[in-house]
Design a protein around this motif. Structure first.
Motif, PDB file in Angstrom:
ATOM      1  N   TRP B  85       0.820  -1.218   0.000  1.00 17.48           N
ATOM      2  CA  TRP B  85       0.000   0.000   0.000  1.00 17.48           C
ATOM      3  C   TRP B  85       0.847   1.258   0.000  1.00 17.48           C
ATOM      4  O   TRP B  85       0.523   2.239  -0.665  1.00 17.48           O
ATOM      5  N   MET B  86       1.928   1.209   0.768  1.00 16.01           N
ATOM      6  CA  MET B  86       2.824   2.368   0.811  1.00 16.01           C
ATOM      7  C   MET B  86       3.437   2.598  -0.582  1.00 16.01           C
ATOM      8  O   MET B  86       3.439   3.713  -1.106  1.00 16.01           O
ATOM      9  N   LEU B  87       3.917   1.519  -1.191  1.00 15.07           N
ATOM     10  CA  LEU B  87       4.544   1.638  -2.519  1.00 15.07           C
ATOM     11  C   LEU B  87       3.526   2.086  -3.569  1.00 15.07           C
ATOM     12  O   LEU B  87       3.862   2.878  -4.457  1.00 15.07           O
ATOM     13  N   ALA B  88       2.293   1.600  -3.434  1.00 11.51           N
ATOM     14  CA  ALA B  88       1.250   2.008  -4.388  1.00 11.51           C
ATOM     15  C   ALA B  88       1.050   3.523  -4.334  1.00 11.51           C
ATOM     16  O   ALA B  88       0.969   4.188  -5.374  1.00 11.51           O
ATOM     17  N   ASN B  93       1.750   8.810  -6.790  1.00  7.41           N
ATOM     18  CA  ASN B  93       2.149  10.225  -6.653  1.00  7.41           C
ATOM     19  C   ASN B  93       3.327  10.572  -7.558  1.00  7.41           C
ATOM     20  O   ASN B  93       3.353  11.636  -8.174  1.00  7.41           O
ATOM     21  N   LEU B  94       4.304   9.658  -7.624  1.00  6.78           N
ATOM     22  CA  LEU B  94       5.464   9.943  -8.476  1.00  6.78           C
ATOM     23  C   LEU B  94       5.088   9.904  -9.957  1.00  6.78           C
ATOM     24  O   LEU B  94       5.673  10.626 -10.761  1.00  6.78           O
ATOM     25  N   LEU B  95       4.102   9.074 -10.275  1.00 13.87           N
ATOM     26  CA  LEU B  95       3.631   9.003 -11.660  1.00 13.87           C
ATOM     27  C   LEU B  95       2.995  10.328 -12.073  1.00 13.87           C
ATOM     28  O   LEU B  95       3.280  10.857 -13.153  1.00 13.87           O
ATOM     29  N   GLY B  98       5.738  12.788 -12.338  1.00 16.35           N
ATOM     30  CA  GLY B  98       6.555  12.482 -13.521  1.00 16.35           C
ATOM     31  C   GLY B  98       5.875  12.912 -14.804  1.00 16.35           C
ATOM     32  O   GLY B  98       6.509  13.504 -15.681  1.00 16.35           O
ATOM     33  N   ILE B  99       4.576  12.649 -14.903  1.00 21.38           N
ATOM     34  CA  ILE B  99       3.863  13.003 -16.138  1.00 21.38           C
ATOM     35  C   ILE B  99       3.849  14.525 -16.315  1.00 21.38           C
ATOM     36  O   ILE B  99       4.143  15.042 -17.382  1.00 21.38           O
ATOM     37  N   PHE B 100       3.532  15.235 -15.263  1.00 20.54           N
ATOM     38  CA  PHE B 100       3.430  16.695 -15.378  1.00 20.54           C
ATOM     39  C   PHE B 100       4.795  17.362 -15.536  1.00 20.54           C
ATOM     40  O   PHE B 100       4.924  18.345 -16.229  1.00 20.54           O
ATOM     41  N   GLY B 130       3.540  24.265  -7.344  1.00 21.47           N
ATOM     42  CA  GLY B 130       3.803  23.614  -6.059  1.00 21.47           C
ATOM     43  C   GLY B 130       3.638  22.101  -6.043  1.00 21.47           C
ATOM     44  O   GLY B 130       3.696  21.488  -4.976  1.00 21.47           O
ATOM     45  N   ILE B 131       3.482  21.470  -7.207  1.00 24.41           N
ATOM     46  CA  ILE B 131       3.216  20.026  -7.237  1.00 24.41           C
ATOM     47  C   ILE B 131       4.359  19.224  -6.590  1.00 24.41           C
ATOM     48  O   ILE B 131       4.117  18.244  -5.885  1.00 24.41           O
ATOM     49  N   SER B 132       5.608  19.681  -6.788  1.00 24.14           N
ATOM     50  CA  SER B 132       6.745  18.951  -6.203  1.00 24.14           C
ATOM     51  C   SER B 132       6.714  19.023  -4.681  1.00 24.14           C
ATOM     52  O   SER B 132       7.154  18.097  -4.002  1.00 24.14           O
ATOM     53  N   PHE B 133       6.205  20.120  -4.170  1.00 18.04           N
ATOM     54  CA  PHE B 133       6.209  20.323  -2.717  1.00 18.04           C
ATOM     55  C   PHE B 133       5.143  19.462  -2.044  1.00 18.04           C
ATOM     56  O   PHE B 133       5.427  18.721  -1.116  1.00 18.04           O
ATOM     57  N   TYR B 134       3.899  19.562  -2.538  1.00 12.59           N
ATOM     58  CA  TYR B 134       2.856  18.812  -1.820  1.00 12.59           C
ATOM     59  C   TYR B 134       2.941  17.315  -2.101  1.00 12.59           C
ATOM     60  O   TYR B 134       2.516  16.511  -1.282  1.00 12.59           O
ATOM     61  N   THR B 135       3.507  16.945  -3.265  1.00 15.36           N
ATOM     62  CA  THR B 135       3.672  15.512  -3.537  1.00 15.36           C
ATOM     63  C   THR B 135       4.653  14.906  -2.522  1.00 15.36           C
ATOM     64  O   THR B 135       4.397  13.837  -1.959  1.00 15.36           O
TER      65      THR B 135
END
Lengths: 306, 498
Positions: B85-88, B93-95, B98-100, B130-135
């Motif tokens: 679940w943690m990895l999911a 989030n990284l996906l 990464g896309i944006f 701010g996407i990098s920050f809140y992610t």
């Protein structure tokens, strides 16, 4: 909470009182925007030729040398949106208006005040011409907050009170006098620098907006039976040789097409006119008094003839 | 809306007054933090949606994913399921990030490498602010729940308010759930002292951003735009001005964010601790963008093995493996850190440059030196300390040239120009020297005040409210006048683009 608000209010109060005092004083300091706006409000019905535009109009057309009653309502860095706003105000109450002279410079279609380094001038139109922009933002409705430099404002006020120096830079008919360039003037570097400053890569929306301002001005003139003269004012070869051809063509082609399709529009392209020489220029893209007299004579002959 | 926008001038006092005069009373009656959190959530979404309302969908999705993953991790029967679940959550989030942020960059670079046209495959997505920050903040939550450092929250409103809290939403500090989330789980009482301290910190932040950073930006932008033939003096001035600009800009933002949070009874972590007074690169990285550096340390560097080899190795193997681990992990951490800033080779090169500077220190065990504040208990540094600070400052400034350049070609040509001593004359600078002196004086004012107060949590922190009160008041008025003098139209913060 009450203590906090009390502390903040007692801290802000002296600042607000001082701010309001400076604001009132600055609005009483004579300046061109206040003068021209007041003059147009008082004498609009008597104007036969209205000159609009940026510094290219401000220091190029001398109302005192025109046969018809002329007023120069141009301001430094005035863009087409403000030309339109001023004309809208004047044309409503001026039955004697016969000509509108609108300088169409190399940068006219690519320049908007919001992108300009002198964006702060917009506040002058909001305060003195009632331009309906950013209605709640004090940056555009206050001399103190909207000024580029409060230090300069204070200096201007002190100079006004002590020496009587005002911010008026134009004569009673709105023309700004300019001296000829000095004999050692570096035309090449000035021309290049000014051309670079006026060359812009902008999106089509900016050009489209500016085109629509001119088209609206043209419509207003047609509806009120007023002739519209579009003028590209003369510039020094050092300036014209550095211009971007596509940007220049955009303006000239647009003006030509307007003149071709509308009987009440004339287009005068004097950018490279050989009648103007070094002695006629204040700098690479502005005429001096002598050059302005020459250009005024050309425009005068046209306006009187028709 | 940005902190220096007119909209924020209306938004902040209105939010503050409604929060304490209305919402706090409701919270007092219900004896929970939910009314406060609900209001802060609405205010934060308004603040964020001001840029583009579509971004709200993204942050709401990130919030729900991370909240859900926290609950699922907690309810998992086995360690393996919790890990899944943690990895999911990490992958989702990284996906999105990464896309944006990176998709177009990597596709176009790969296409260029293979010599194919990838224009149809590019997405041309607008990077949400701010996407990098809140992610990263969302990731830290699920990882911390998985590591059992914090219990999963069952309060979805508190969690959403924690992730979208407007002062730190768009440019940090990147908070940890372990310190920030508990503050959202209990009702926050009003503290006059805390609010006043917040106002002072915000004032200093606005001074750094609107007076120092924006003034430096005018000239730094001009110098970095002169790409044709860079001069030694142009590169030197550009490097120094940008070095001061990026610090004043980002630390100014952090001061405003931390000060603003104090107005709502929330304490955020410190993000800058006078990094330009560092005596080594390692010390610089302990003091610069602390929330990101410590995030990488805790969630990337240590899981990678840090600098400790496995205990099963023999002693000789251990030392060799230790060194190899250090080199590998340091390089990874700095390259990721560079890439975090954006999809550009210049950021990667900047990361690699700092890795090279950092590696000798960590290999020789000198990375833990200089933990105390420089010139502790003294007014001035010793000659040795001053030389160390100057050396570190110049090394950092060289790095900023790589960071700020449009591409590696420009970075290289600017740095190469430094060797051309013939172009070191100030007359070659493309602007008025008087303006440059004025800007230098503003920078010196900022650095002097920060030197003087380097042992405080921020430059305008008041240790004794009764001491030098008239002088302090005069100082605040002076700062406000400087804001009027130099401030103007809204200029975006540099770190908003990351």
């Amino acid at each position: 909470m009450r203590r906090f608000l009390l502390i903040i209010c007692s801290f802000a109060l002296p600042l607000m009182v001082a701010g309001i005092a400076v604001e009132v004083a600055l609005r009483h300091l004579p300046n061109d925007y206040a003068y021209k706006s007041r003059w147009l409000a008082d004498h609009a019905e008597s104007v036969e030729v209205l000159v609009l535009g940026s510094s290219h109009g401000l220091s190029s057309i001398r109302p005192d040398l025109m046969t018809l009653r002329t007023f120069n309502a141009a301001h430094v860095s005035q863009t087409l949106a403000f030309d339109r706003h001023i004309l809208e105000q004047v044309i409503q109450c001026d039955d004697s208006l016969r000509w509108v002279v609108l300088p169409m410079s190399y940068f006219s279609l690519v320049e908007e005040m919001k992108d300009n380094i002198e964006w702060w001038r917009e506040k002058n139109y909001c305060i003195y011409y009632g331009y309906p922009s950013h209605p709640l933002n004090p940056l555009y409705h206050s001399e103190v907050i909207g000024a580029p430099k409060i230090k300069d404002d204070i200096i201007n006020l002190v100079r006004y009170w002590t020496e009587g120096t005002t911010l008026r830079d134009t004569d009673s008919l709105g023309y700004r006098h300019r001296n000829p360039a000095t004999s050692d003037y570096d035309w090449a570097s000035d021309g290049h620098a000014r051309a670079m400053l006026h060359t812009r890569q902008v999106g089509t929306s900016t050009i489209q907006r500016n085109r629509s301002h001119v088209e609206h001005i043209a419509d207003l003139c047609r509806q009120h039976g007023v002739q519209l003269l579009l003028v590209t004012t003369p510039a020094h070869r050092a300036y014209t040789s550095c211009l971007d051809n596509s940007q220049l063509n955009e303006v000239t082609q647009f003006c030509l097409s307007l003149a071709e399709t509308n009987s009440h529009i004339r287009y005068l392209n004097l950018l490279n006119d050989p009648r103007f020489n070094n002695a006629d220029f204040h700098d690479a893209d502005h005429l001096d008094d002598e050059g302005a007299a020459k250009l005024t004579a050309i425009i005068d002959s046209l306006t009187v003839a028709l | 809306m940005g902190f220096t926008s007119f909209a924020f001038v209306i938004f902040l006092p209105a939010t503050f007054l409604i929060y304490w005069l209305l919402i706090d009373r409701v919270a007092g009656r219900s004896k929970t933090a939910t009314p406060q959190n609900l209001f802060l959530l609405a205010a934060s979404y308004l603040f964020y949606g001001w840029w583009d309302w579509r971004f709200l969908v993204l942050i709401a999705f990130t919030s729900l994913c991370s909240y859900g993953s926290g609950l699922l991790i907690e309810r998992s029967d086995s360690h393996r399921a919790a890990r899944c679940w943690m990895l999911a959550n990490v992958i989702v989030n990284l996906l999105i990030l990464g896309i944006f942020k990176y998709y177009d960059f990597f596709v176009s670079e790969l296409a260029a490498l293979l010599g194919i046209d990838a224009s149809r495959a590019l997405l041309h997505l607008v990077l949400p602010v701010g996407i990098s920050f809140y992610t990263f903040q969302a990731l830290s939550y699920s990882i911390d729940v998985y590591r059992r450092r914090i219990a999963a929250t069952h309060d979805v409103v508190a969690f959403a308010a924690f992730l979208s809290f407007f002062p730190q939403l768009v440019a940090g500090p990147i908070e940890r759930a372990t310190t920030l989330l508990p503050q959202f789980c209990q009702r926050r009482p009003f503290s006059c002292e805390q609010a006043l301290d917040g106002m002072r910190q915000m004032l200093w932040g606005f001074f750094k951003k609107m007076v120092v950073a924006d003034t430096c930006a005018i000239y730094a932008d001009q110098l970095f735009a002169t790409t044709a033939s860079p001069t030694a003096i142009g590169t030197l001035a550009g490097a120094l001005l940008f070095t001061l600009q990026i610090y004043a800009d980002f630390s100014g933002y952090s001061d405003i964010a931390i000060g603003c949070a104090k107005l709502f009874g929330i304490r955020l972590m410190r993000n800058f601790d006078n990094p330009y007074f560092s005596r080594s690169i390692a010390e610089f990285w302990r003091r610069w963008h602390i929330s990101l550096t410590s995030w990488f340390r805790d969630y990337v560097y240590i899981p990678l093995g840090g600098s400790r080899p496995t205990v099963s190795d023999t002693a000789t193997h251990q030392e060799a493996r230790r060194r190899l681990l250090i080199v590998r992990n340091t390089l990874i951490i700095f390259l990721i850190s560079g890439l975090w800033h954006g999809a550009n080779w210049t950021y990667l090169a900047w990361g690699a440059y700092h890795a090279i500077l950092f590696m000798p220190l960590i290999l020789t065990g000198r990375n833990r030196h200089y933990r105390a504040t420089v010139a502790d208990g003294r007014w001035l540094p010793s000659f040795r300390e001053a030389a160390q600070m100057l050396g570190t400052f110049l090394l950092v400034a060289v790095g900023w040239v790589i960071f700020r350049a449009e591409d590696l070609t420009q970075a290289w040509s600017m740095l190469a120009a430094l060797a051309d001593w013939h172009t070191l004359s100030p007359s070659l600078l493309p602007f008025d020297m008087q303006k440059l002196i004025e800007t230098t004086l503003l920078c010196l004012l900022m650095l002097s005040v920060e030197w003087w107060t380097r042992q405080r949590s921020h430059a305008l922190e008041v240790l004794n409210p009764r001491r030098l009160r008239p002088l302090r008041l005069a100082g605040y008025y002076m700062l406000l006048l400087l804001l009027l003098q130099y401030g103007g139209r809204e200029q975006a913060f540099i770190y908003f683009q990351f």
